[in-house]
Write a protein that holds these residues in place. Sequence first.
Motif, short mmCIF file in Angstrom:
data_model
loop_
_atom_site.label_atom_id
_atom_site.label_comp_id
_atom_site.label_asym_id
_atom_site.label_seq_id
_atom_site.Cartn_x
_atom_site.Cartn_y
_atom_site.Cartn_z
N ILE A 251 0.85 -1.19 0.00
CA ILE A 251 0.00 0.00 0.00
C ILE A 251 0.89 1.25 0.00
O ILE A 251 1.78 1.39 0.85
CB ILE A 251 -0.94 0.02 1.22
CG1 ILE A 251 -1.70 -1.31 1.31
CG2 ILE A 251 -1.89 1.20 1.13
CD1 ILE A 251 -2.59 -1.59 0.15
N LEU A 252 0.65 2.14 -0.97
CA LEU A 252 1.32 3.43 -1.01
C LEU A 252 0.27 4.50 -0.68
O LEU A 252 -0.58 4.83 -1.53
CB LEU A 252 1.93 3.69 -2.39
CG LEU A 252 2.90 2.64 -2.94
CD1 LEU A 252 3.43 3.06 -4.30
CD2 LEU A 252 4.06 2.41 -1.98
N THR A 284 3.17 -1.29 4.18
CA THR A 284 2.62 0.04 3.91
C THR A 284 3.75 1.06 3.84
O THR A 284 4.68 1.02 4.66
CB THR A 284 1.61 0.45 4.99
OG1 THR A 284 0.65 -0.60 5.15
CG2 THR A 284 0.88 1.73 4.61
N VAL A 285 3.67 1.97 2.87
CA VAL A 285 4.65 3.04 2.71
C VAL A 285 3.89 4.36 2.71
O VAL A 285 2.95 4.54 1.92
CB VAL A 285 5.46 2.88 1.41
CG1 VAL A 285 6.46 4.03 1.27
CG2 VAL A 285 6.18 1.54 1.38
N MET A 316 6.03 0.60 9.39
CA MET A 316 5.72 1.70 8.48
C MET A 316 7.02 2.27 7.92
O MET A 316 8.01 2.45 8.63
CB MET A 316 4.92 2.78 9.21
CG MET A 316 4.54 3.98 8.35
SD MET A 316 3.44 3.54 6.99
CE MET A 316 1.98 3.09 7.92
N ARG A 317 7.03 2.55 6.62
CA ARG A 317 8.14 3.23 5.96
C ARG A 317 7.61 4.53 5.37
O ARG A 317 6.43 4.62 5.03
CB ARG A 317 8.73 2.34 4.84
CG ARG A 317 9.26 1.00 5.32
CD ARG A 317 9.63 0.14 4.12
NE ARG A 317 10.20 -1.14 4.49
CZ ARG A 317 9.50 -2.22 4.85
NH1 ARG A 317 8.18 -2.14 4.88
NH2 ARG A 317 10.10 -3.35 5.17
N HIS A 318 8.49 5.51 5.23
CA HIS A 318 8.05 6.78 4.64
C HIS A 318 9.13 7.28 3.69
O HIS A 318 10.33 7.07 3.90
CB HIS A 318 7.74 7.82 5.71
CG HIS A 318 8.98 8.42 6.33
ND1 HIS A 318 9.75 7.76 7.27
CD2 HIS A 318 9.57 9.63 6.12
CE1 HIS A 318 10.76 8.51 7.62
NE2 HIS A 318 10.69 9.66 6.94
N VAL A 319 8.68 7.92 2.62
CA VAL A 319 9.56 8.47 1.59
C VAL A 319 9.00 9.82 1.17
O VAL A 319 7.79 9.96 0.97
CB VAL A 319 9.67 7.55 0.36
CG1 VAL A 319 10.61 8.16 -0.68
CG2 VAL A 319 10.15 6.16 0.75
N LYS A 333 9.95 3.60 -5.53
CA LYS A 333 9.68 2.35 -6.24
C LYS A 333 10.49 1.20 -5.66
O LYS A 333 9.96 0.11 -5.40
CB LYS A 333 10.01 2.54 -7.72
CG LYS A 333 9.69 1.33 -8.58
CD LYS A 333 10.22 1.47 -9.99
CE LYS A 333 11.69 1.07 -10.04
NZ LYS A 333 12.18 0.92 -11.43
N THR A 334 11.77 1.44 -5.42
CA THR A 334 12.63 0.38 -4.87
C THR A 334 12.19 -0.01 -3.47
O THR A 334 12.13 -1.20 -3.13
CB THR A 334 14.09 0.86 -4.86
OG1 THR A 334 14.47 1.28 -6.17
CG2 THR A 334 15.02 -0.24 -4.40
N THR A 335 11.87 0.99 -2.64
CA THR A 335 11.45 0.70 -1.26
C THR A 335 10.18 -0.12 -1.22
O THR A 335 10.06 -1.11 -0.48
CB THR A 335 11.24 2.03 -0.50
OG1 THR A 335 12.44 2.80 -0.54
CG2 THR A 335 10.86 1.76 0.94
N ALA A 336 9.19 0.25 -2.04
CA ALA A 336 7.92 -0.46 -2.04
C ALA A 336 8.08 -1.89 -2.55
O ALA A 336 7.53 -2.84 -1.97
CB ALA A 336 6.91 0.30 -2.89
N CYS A 337 8.84 -2.06 -3.62
CA CYS A 337 9.02 -3.41 -4.18
C CYS A 337 9.77 -4.32 -3.21
O CYS A 337 9.40 -5.49 -3.02
CB CYS A 337 9.75 -3.33 -5.52
SG CYS A 337 8.81 -2.52 -6.84
#
Length: 671
Positions: A251-252, A284-285, A316-319, A333-337
């Motif tokens: 999920i973005l 989730t990002v 949770m990650r954030h960009v 893109k790299t983080t989510a994949c």
Amino acid sequence: MSTSGLKAIAPVPKASDFLDIVLSKTQRKTPTVIHKNFKISRIRNFYMRKVKFTQDSFDEKLGAILEEFPIIDDLHPFLSSLLNVLYDKNHYKLALGQLRTARHLIDQVAKDYVRLLKFGDSLYRCKQLKRAALGRMATIMKRQNEALEFLEEVRKHISRLPAIDPTARTLLICGYPNVGKSSFINKVTRADVDVQPYAFTTKSLFVGHLDHRYMRWQVIDTPGILDHPLEEMNNIEMQSITALAHLKACILYFMDLSEQCGYSVEAQCQLFHSIKPLFANKPTVLVLNKADVARLDDLTPERRAMVDEIINAEGMRHVQVSCYTDEGVMTLKTTACDALLEHRVDTKLKGNKVNAILNRLHVAQPKPRDDVVRAPFIPEAVKERKKFDKNDPNRRRLERDIELEEGGAGVYNINLKKNYMLANEEWKNDIMPEIMDGKNIADFIDPEILEKLEALEREEEKLEAEGFYDSESDMFDSEDEREAVEAKAAREKKLISQSTKKAMKNRAALPRTAGLRTLSELTTEMTKAGLDPSRIQERAEMLAKVQGAKRKRQREEDEAEMDVDEEMGDESGEGEGEWMDVDGDEVPKLKRAKANSGAVIAKNARHPRSNRQLAGLRDEAQASKAVKLRNLGQRERNMQARAGESDRAIKTKMPKHLFAGKRKMGKTDRR
């Protein structure tokens, strides 16, 4: 099953078109001519065949529709919920159920009327029963017009859905309207989603594809979601909720910290907490978009605390991203994949399937056979070797060090001869010729070359003394060479045979007279050859006399028959001029000739003495009257295109060009 499998559904015709298709097919595919004088069993079978064929046509068409449209309960939960949101699952099931009931009713109507047709006592009764059966079937189909139109609209909408595979690796983009979701999918994929500066530009699901780590990924752009209860959401928002609930994806969640989307940071955080239950067991990002306008550090402490609460949540990650300047797009893109790949691996490890696979694996562990310790052997030279230190000036020089000293890559050329082990170091860089004095140098490298040459010469002398080389034509170096020679000889023989056949086929046929020779020529040739032809000559003269007597007897019999014909002609009152040649008294000799088939035919053959067409008639007037009566009797038969008196064939009374193909404008009740 993906949505791409739902796009092959055939168009659904309206009720009127449905009837035209089925009834015109019945007219074209079944017999069309029946007479009241036929046996009653034939009349019954004629109309029963029409009723059964119409039932089979309806059954085939309705069965195809019911098989092509999917059963919602058998689909993936995402596709099932999506169809429910778009078309109302109950309405869809009701339409398919009505068609299934209509098919059953048509089968029952056909069954009942076929039973009645078995007891039809006349052509009229059977025809009326057939008409009633087809009429009831048509009435049943006309009542299904609304269901057919609804299914056709569903088919059109399904064909426009994007090809979403629920089992593929998926990145799912969600958030408030106008926060930059469509801009991101346009950046990372080849999708072309419309981007406008107002809310709800995206009204349905859009799909794009990208490659990461040599794998195919699908990115789904969902419509914007507003923060209100689920019951108040419209169909556009419910598509996003369906995708979030049923797709196993990363999920973005996009947020616009600059608030240019028209919604505050507090509202965006509140929406995240409202739909957070849909993010359970999914990576989730948090995407902080439009970083070129407002960054996380620019927020007030109160708003920063609300965003930090989301960021500090477990897993949770954030960009921070800016689709305008491309800042952080590839990082996101790299983080989510990578997050989705890690989650999928963890899920597989936690499942029972891993244990089943581990049970099949066996890792062998060596067991000691006694108490003796057997330490690994390491040579002393290896132990004493100094560890490589790049900063040590006395270290061993590597090939890379030499390359850097002599100009670097592209300039340095490695010397492959420097490691040659020769008796004299000065020989390393000598040029080794390949040819010297017209001879190959490699031939003189073998130190035992002379002994081998002598042994080979002795073997050749021995073979020559035994006569091995006497017949050179039958000597082959290998079986392949022998087979090749035999194949070539067979091929040449075949070509000669074919050419001979072709020449014999196309040559002119030799006439029979070309091989005939006279008796005098035969006796002369035999006398020259020293042979006595007297016996052959006597036999030939005897055969000639026999043939001459035979011809004379045949001629006398013909003359006797001619006299009889003359007497009969005189009695009937006809003269000689009707049948006798008047140009000369001599009867022309008949010449023998050949037809194309080779059979002998006669030229100028003699015609019959009397006209058989006048046999039994008094005179020519009576004969001409008989011909007129005959032609008059044939006139009706000729008008009906009959071959003769025995021709009873009944031609098709309905020409195909009037009853086949596409119907034109106007009435369609003429069948």
